[in-house]
Motif scaffolding. Structure first.
Motif, mmCIF file in Angstrom:
data_model
loop_
_atom_site.group_PDB
_atom_site.id
_atom_site.type_symbol
_atom_site.label_atom_id
_atom_site.label_comp_id
_atom_site.label_asym_id
_atom_site.label_seq_id
_atom_site.Cartn_x
_atom_site.Cartn_y
_atom_site.Cartn_z
ATOM 1 N N ALA A 269 -31.000 -34.840 -2.718
ATOM 2 C CA ALA A 269 -30.518 -36.191 -3.021
ATOM 3 C C ALA A 269 -29.357 -36.127 -4.018
ATOM 4 N N GLN A 270 -29.431 -35.178 -4.921
ATOM 5 C CA GLN A 270 -28.340 -35.017 -5.889
ATOM 6 C C GLN A 270 -27.096 -34.436 -5.219
ATOM 7 N N LEU B 86 -23.053 -41.282 -9.806
ATOM 8 C CA LEU B 86 -23.165 -40.378 -10.961
ATOM 9 C C LEU B 86 -24.615 -40.345 -11.455
ATOM 10 N N ASN B 87 -25.232 -41.518 -11.532
ATOM 11 C CA ASN B 87 -26.638 -41.569 -11.974
ATOM 12 C C ASN B 87 -27.521 -40.726 -11.055
ATOM 13 N N GLN B 88 -27.264 -40.849 -9.741
ATOM 14 C CA GLN B 88 -28.093 -40.096 -8.795
ATOM 15 C C GLN B 88 -27.810 -38.603 -8.912
ATOM 16 N N MET B 89 -26.548 -38.252 -9.089
ATOM 17 C CA MET B 89 -26.199 -36.833 -9.194
ATOM 18 C C MET B 89 -26.834 -36.215 -10.444
ATOM 19 N N ARG B 90 -26.961 -37.013 -11.475
ATOM 20 C CA ARG B 90 -27.523 -36.492 -12.719
ATOM 21 C C ARG B 90 -29.051 -36.562 -12.753
ATOM 22 N N GLY B 91 -29.662 -36.885 -11.640
ATOM 23 C CA GLY B 91 -31.121 -36.859 -11.624
ATOM 24 C C GLY B 91 -31.704 -38.034 -10.869
ATOM 25 N N GLY B 92 -31.265 -39.240 -11.212
ATOM 26 C CA GLY B 92 -31.720 -40.437 -10.503
ATOM 27 C C GLY B 92 -33.221 -40.454 -10.314
ATOM 28 N N PHE B 93 -33.660 -40.645 -9.074
ATOM 29 C CA PHE B 93 -35.093 -40.713 -8.815
ATOM 30 C C PHE B 93 -35.679 -39.338 -8.478
ATOM 31 N N SER B 94 -34.841 -38.305 -8.475
ATOM 32 C CA SER B 94 -35.287 -37.000 -7.993
ATOM 33 C C SER B 94 -36.517 -36.480 -8.734
ATOM 34 N N LYS B 95 -36.449 -36.510 -10.057
ATOM 35 C CA LYS B 95 -37.510 -35.919 -10.861
ATOM 36 C C LYS B 95 -38.828 -36.657 -10.626
ATOM 37 N N GLY C 270 -35.338 -32.570 -0.511
ATOM 38 C CA GLY C 270 -34.968 -31.296 0.097
ATOM 39 C C GLY C 270 -35.967 -30.189 -0.162
ATOM 40 N N SER C 271 -37.181 -30.529 -0.660
ATOM 41 C CA SER C 271 -38.176 -29.458 -0.763
ATOM 42 C C SER C 271 -38.674 -29.118 0.641
ATOM 43 N N ILE C 272 -38.461 -30.056 1.577
ATOM 44 C CA ILE C 272 -38.656 -29.719 2.989
ATOM 45 C C ILE C 272 -37.320 -29.927 3.683
#
Ligand code: GTP
Ligand code: MG
Length: 453
Positions: free
Chosen positions: A126-127, A147-156, A434-436
């Motif tokens: 996603a980043q 930028l927010n998404q690239m820096r983490g966003g909802f990923s964590k 992207g873990s899958i």
């Protein structure tokens, strides 16, 4: 994952510029450049340093350059990398790339740098996608959201919730291993609480997509109405430019004419169309067909009525057809300067915006009404917004799978069905970050990037 080959591409835009940057990434990046470089021995310089020298092809000097080196995994791609800044002529960039290819580099595919960064664990999928969004951002809001998404966003948060769900999935699968015995390792109440927690997070993300989509993709706004209503005049007034031909002959516009404009931090794409009527003229009929197509795909329609020549009965009829489309619309009464006062009085209670496109009267009022429909607030650092259709669809699918898990528990359905739906939820969540992944998914995503990114 370590790649064995070294890729090269122009990282800056094609064309003439002060400086062009050529980028290499891969195990041999530094050695490979060294073989065409006259200057210090790059292999002996510390990482993150810049060196002046010349790029040569045998005895032939190609250009004076600055070479930045990134050693080990301390680069964007987490591979040894080099950035060559040369003079910004397309010929120079091409020659330098040619020499590097001769030395054993390979031309990068679209998005291959970002793909390597992802595969080497710099960030999740996603980043990585947000990198492309950042480059393509057309408004400041879109830039901030990317930028927010690239820096983490909802990923964590997604990765974390997925971990917790995996824990339950494994307990339930353990129960299945015990077969006939009546054991319950996964406490159903705890599972229920976890799913409720995940769903409330997913719902917030899903809801943010309306906002996020507008911010990223803008708003296609179709200007429609009968011939001569003043659609092209309105397009010109909105854009402040004589973009479309205006005339008093009905049926002037045949093709679709469009242009973008940023209002209140949103990119509006205004689309002027052929006036809606039955016509024997083959070309005009094709234009009208295009109008109908565009109306169906619009986010909002500005529907123009000529106040100087329309009756309220006609207006009612036109609105009836408009409603059937199910697309949000604004009713705009044009030519207020020549309007029949009694008609205007009747329409006042019918939610019309009155303008004169030719006289540029109340164009600002119309813009304000349009913005009201897309209640946009400014995106600030830390706002988590879903702007990507792929993420949105996966979030919906995850949510559905989790609802099925809850339903199954309510109906006392056995562990294997629970396990199946949980596994599906895990799959959809995993695809977001992207873990899958599958090769197809990655190809699909990165092929949309440009070369050098
Ligand atoms: N009085 C008056 N005339 C206007 C106004 N807006 C447009 N017109 C005139 O109306 C005529 C038609 O304008 P267009 O903008 O070409 O109309 P259209 O809806 O694009 O027409 P088609 O392309 O044929 O479908 C022109 O003569 C314009 O000058 C207005 O606000 N007041
Ligand atoms: Mg027109």
């Amino acid at each position: 994952m370590q790649h064995s080959d070294t890729i090269v591409a122009l990282a800056t835009a094609q064309g003439i510029s002060a400086i062009a940057v050529i980028r290499l990434s891969g195990p041999d990046a530094i050695d490979l450049v060294q073989r065409t470089f006259r200057g210090k021995d790059l292999r002996e310089q510390p990482s993150h340093t810049i060196h002046f020298g010349t790029i040569v092809d045998g005895d032939r000097m190609i250009d004076e350059v600055l070479v930045a080196i990134f050693k080990g995994n301390r680069s964007f791609t987490k591979e040894p990398s080099v950035e060559i800044s040369c003079h910004g002529s397309p010929v120079i960039a091409k020659e330098i790339i040619k020499v590097l290819l001769k030395q054993g580099a390979r031309l990068a595919e679209p998005g291959e740098y970002t793909k390597r960064a992802f595969l080497n664990g710099r960030f999740d999928l996603a980043q990585a996608e947000a990198v492309a969004d950042l480059i393509h951002a057309e408004t400041d809001n879109a830039r901030q959201a990317a930028l927010n998404q690239m820096r983490g966003g909802f990923s964590k948060e997604i990765a974390h919730l997925r971990e917790e769900l995996i824990h339950f999935a494994s307990l339930i699968e353990l129960e299945l291993d015990f077969g006939e015995e009546d054991v319950e390792f996964a406490k159903r109440d705890d599972l229920r609480h976890l799913i409720e927690r995940i769903q409330s997070y997913l719902r917030a993300l899903i809801q943010s997509f309306d906002h996020g989509n507008v911010i990223k993709n803008g708003v296609p706004t179709v200007i429609a109405g009968k011939p001569n209503a003043g659609k092209s005049t309105l397009l010109n007034a909105l854009l402040n430019e004589e973009k479309a031909i205006v005339s008093d002959i009905p049926g002037t516009t045949r093709d679709v004419i469009e242009d973008e404009m940023i209002l209140g931090g949103i990119n509006f794409r205004f689309i002027d169309t052929a006036g809606l009527r039955e016509t024997q003229d083959v070309i005009e009929a094709m234009g009208v067909e295009r109008t109908r197509e565009r109306m169906k795909k619009a986010s909002v329609i500005l529907y123009l009525i000529d106040l100087s020549s329309t009756t309220s009965a006609q207006i009612e009829e036109e609105e009836g057809t408009l409603k059937e489309l199910g697309i949000p619309y604004l009713k705009v009464g044009n030519k207020i300067d020549k309007a029949d006062p009694t008609l205007v009085e009747t329409l006042r209670s019918h939610d019309f915006t009155f303008i004169s496109a030719a006289g540029k009267t109340n164009i600002q009022g119309l813009k304000d009404r349009l913005l009201d429909l897309f209640k946009i607030r400014t995106v600030t650092t830390g706002d988590v917004l879903v702007t990507n259709l792929r993420h949105y669809q996966n979030l919906l699918q995850t949510n559905d799978a989790l609802t099925r898990v809850l339903d199954s528990m309510d109906n006392g359905i056995t562990g294997d069905f629970l396990a199946m739906d949980i596994r599906q939820a895990l799959h959809y969540l995993g695809e977001i970050t992207g873990s899958i992944t599958t090769e197809d998914l990655l190809d699909n995503i990165f092929s949309k990037f440009c070369i050098g990114k």
